[in-house]
Design an enzyme around this catalytic site. Structure first.
Site, mmCIF file in Angstrom:
data_model
loop_
_atom_site.group_PDB
_atom_site.id
_atom_site.type_symbol
_atom_site.label_atom_id
_atom_site.label_comp_id
_atom_site.label_asym_id
_atom_site.label_seq_id
_atom_site.Cartn_x
_atom_site.Cartn_y
_atom_site.Cartn_z
ATOM 1 N N GLU A 179 40.894 -13.910 -27.219
ATOM 2 C CA GLU A 179 41.949 -14.690 -26.560
ATOM 3 C C GLU A 179 41.753 -14.514 -25.069
ATOM 4 O O GLU A 179 42.119 -13.478 -24.513
ATOM 5 C CB GLU A 179 43.325 -14.129 -26.945
ATOM 6 C CG GLU A 179 43.705 -14.280 -28.387
ATOM 7 C CD GLU A 179 43.930 -15.720 -28.762
ATOM 8 O OE1 GLU A 179 44.202 -16.540 -27.855
ATOM 9 O OE2 GLU A 179 43.812 -16.024 -29.949
ATOM 10 N N CYS A 189 48.804 -16.538 -19.933
ATOM 11 C CA CYS A 189 47.585 -17.323 -20.126
ATOM 12 C C CYS A 189 47.915 -18.785 -20.438
ATOM 13 O O CYS A 189 47.049 -19.643 -20.354
ATOM 14 C CB CYS A 189 46.712 -16.707 -21.199
ATOM 15 S SG CYS A 189 47.616 -16.321 -22.691
#
Ligand code: TXE
Length: 520
Positions: free
Chosen positions: A249, A283
């Site tokens: 990720e 993010c």
């Protein structure tokens, strides 16, 4: 202030004193505590202990594992205030964010999976279309030990969500928390132990990148990594070398496409929340806005007004909307991006500076008149900056949204839901939300992860749970075919001709047998 104040290895009596990591509060600079930087031997020992504990854990029925995880969830809920307090101190996060982004999302994920894991992990029958004399099914076996390497921006929800998922699937977990937020990592361990789970089943190895590298070197059976793209490449290479499956990720550069028919007020509020929640250190933060020229001016004006209402400060001292910059090196990144944008013609509409007199804070910043060549439109920001660019139509917006090496999240704002879905499907990102921001991560049902340099693999959803397992196929005979199979030795001209004829019957378009089989 350097978060990683690693003391030199010194001797305490005859015992070598390990290197220590010191944790500081970003909002005040206060020293909060210290933890050891664990070396390869300690990490390997932790993985071995986890490996032993996993054997009996995996033998428990899934339902029982779910019961035990629900006890952990109850501990999390009972101790929510304590967690929120620590998140406010070690990350400088507003209390509302500690509660709603970290603690509640973790409790919900545990609840969701604990209810559905027995069904999602049940063996799945596979219908064979040709080999009708056999039956097949897949079953989901735990992988063993899952190594989780976590970042500092969501130091609770990311590793806890991944750990809970791994444990439900029957694995043990060794977690390496970020060196920037080690105390929250230690708190995770305290919660697991308080819930009565076997102590070796979940372990925390504190330290920096070297400890993370040592965790991979200790050969866990899967690695889940969340962090920077550059580190992700190193992690993937280390996993590749050892053939360890990994989920990555990595960063994001979420574009918000604002169509001419968007609800101006909702869009402006969403952009402000999506851009400045967690001080932009998400993010999936709104990282760039492509606003249709028909509402560009009004949108910029309203966003700037709303940003003016945000209260910033130490969340421990009182109610604030925008907290601190967790990792102080990001302050320099923010300044560089703003200077580059202004130098190339962007207008600074709000903020733009580090806050003087406080710990590590940066003013919520709005840049208008941005262009795609500016670094702020291309590189991950990870700070409280929202750059806005004017576009002439949706086509241009989609093209620019896709003009990025990252693809974790995207946003579309329009009153026309069908158009919203159509545009969403054209944005090359793991998730795209229409008329909302951020909350997609909080839905444990939906797979989450990136495309392009944002990484690969998925957490959450059926995919995330099953990916914590080895997918194993069992094939067994449905009817007895006698002692010899026509495919087996010895080969003969006769059997070859029979197979060749069978192949033409089965696979040639227009053959009668094919037409009949296609009916089913
Ligand atoms: O990440 P790092 P950092 C991005 C964001 C941010 C940048 C830097 O762009 O500015 O990452 O953050 C461990 N082998 N995101 O410096 O360095 C490290 O100790 C194994 C996006 O914190 O990638 C830490 O535990 N592990 C992201 C973890 O990797 C290693 C959230 C992440 O550290 C290692 C946070 C190695 N060689 C930051 N080197 C998101 N997508 O949510 C370091 N580590």
């Amino acid at each position: 202030m350097d978060h990683l104040a690693a003391a030199e290895s010194s001797k305490v009596g005859s015992q070598p004193r390990s290197e220590m990591l010191v944790s500081y509060a970003p909002a005040t600079g206060e020293r909060l505590g210290e933890v050891p930087i664990l070396g390869p031997d300690a990490v390997r020992a932790a993985v071995e202990r986890a490996r032993t504990a996993q054997v009996s854990w995996a033998l428990l029925p899934v339902e029982e594992r779910c019961e035990r995880i629900l006890k952990l969830r109850d501990v999390i809920v009972d101790r929510a205030e304590e967690l929120v307090e620590l998140l406010a101190r070690e990350c400088g996060k507003p209390r509302a964010e500690g509660l709603t982004h970290e603690v509640m999302v973790t409790a919900d994920l545990a609840t969701y999976y604990a209810k559905r894991a027995p069904r999602l992990l049940a063996p799945r029958e596979i219908e064979l279309h040709l080999l009708k004399h056999r039956r097949s099914y897949v079953h989901y076996a735990p992988r063993g030990v899952v190594g989780i390497i976590a970042p500092w921006n969501f130091p609770f929800v990311i590793p806890m969500g991944d750990s809970i998922t791994a444990l439900l699937a029957g694995n043990a977990v060794v977690l390496k928390p970020s060196e920037v937020t080690p105390l929250i990592g230690v708190k995770c361990k305290e919660l697991f132990d308080a819930s009565g789970l076997p102590p070796d089943l979940f372990q925390v190895v504190t330290g920096d990148g070297r400890t993370g590298a040592a965790l991979i070197d200790a050969r866990p059976d899967k690695v889940v990594f969340t962090g920077a793209v550059s580190t992700g490449r190193r992690v993937a290479a280390a996993c590749g070398e050892r053939l360890i499956p990994c989920t990555l990720e990595l960063g994001g550069k979420a574009a918000a496409i604002v169509c001419a028919d968007a609800d101006l007020e909702r869009t402006a509020r969403a952009l402000v929340y999506g851009g400045f929640a967690n001080s932009g250190q998400i993010c999936i933060s709104v990282e760039r806005v492509y606003a249709h020229e028909a509402l560009y001016e009004q949108l910029v004006e309203r966003v700037v007004q709303l940003v003016g209402e945000l209260r910033q400060g130490d969340p421990v001292a009182g109610d604030v909307d925008v907290g601190a910059i967790i990792f102080d090196k990001q302050l320099e990144v923010a300044k560089t991006l703003i200077a580059d944008a202004v130098g190339k013609g962007a207008q600074l509409k709000a903020g733009g500076k580090q806050v003087v007199g406080l710990g590590s804070f940066f003013e919520p910043t709005v840049l208008a008149g941005c262009t795609q060549d500016m670094a702020v439109m291309r590189e991950e920001i990870f700070g409280p900056i929202v750059p806005i660019m004017r576009v002439s139509d949706d086509e241009e917006a989609v093209r620019l949204a896709n003009d990025s090496h990252l693809g974790l999240m995207g946003y579309v704002f329009t009153r026309d839901r069908d158009k919203g879905r159509r545009l969403a499907e054209r944005v090359r990102a793991g998730t795209v939300m229409v008329n909302d921001v951020l909350t997609a991560y909080a839905a444990p049902e939906a797979p989450f992860g990136g495309v392009k340099d944002s990484g690969f693999g998925r957490v959450h959803g059926e995919e995330g749970l099953r990916d914590m397992c080895e997918v194993r196929h069992v094939s067994y005979d449905r009817i007895a075919l006698g002692s010899r199979d026509p495919m087996w030795f010895p080969y003969s001209e006769g059997s070859y001709r029979a197979f060749a004829k069978g192949m033409r019957l089965l696979f040639r378009s227009g053959s009668v047998a094919r037409k009949v089989l296609d009916l089913f």
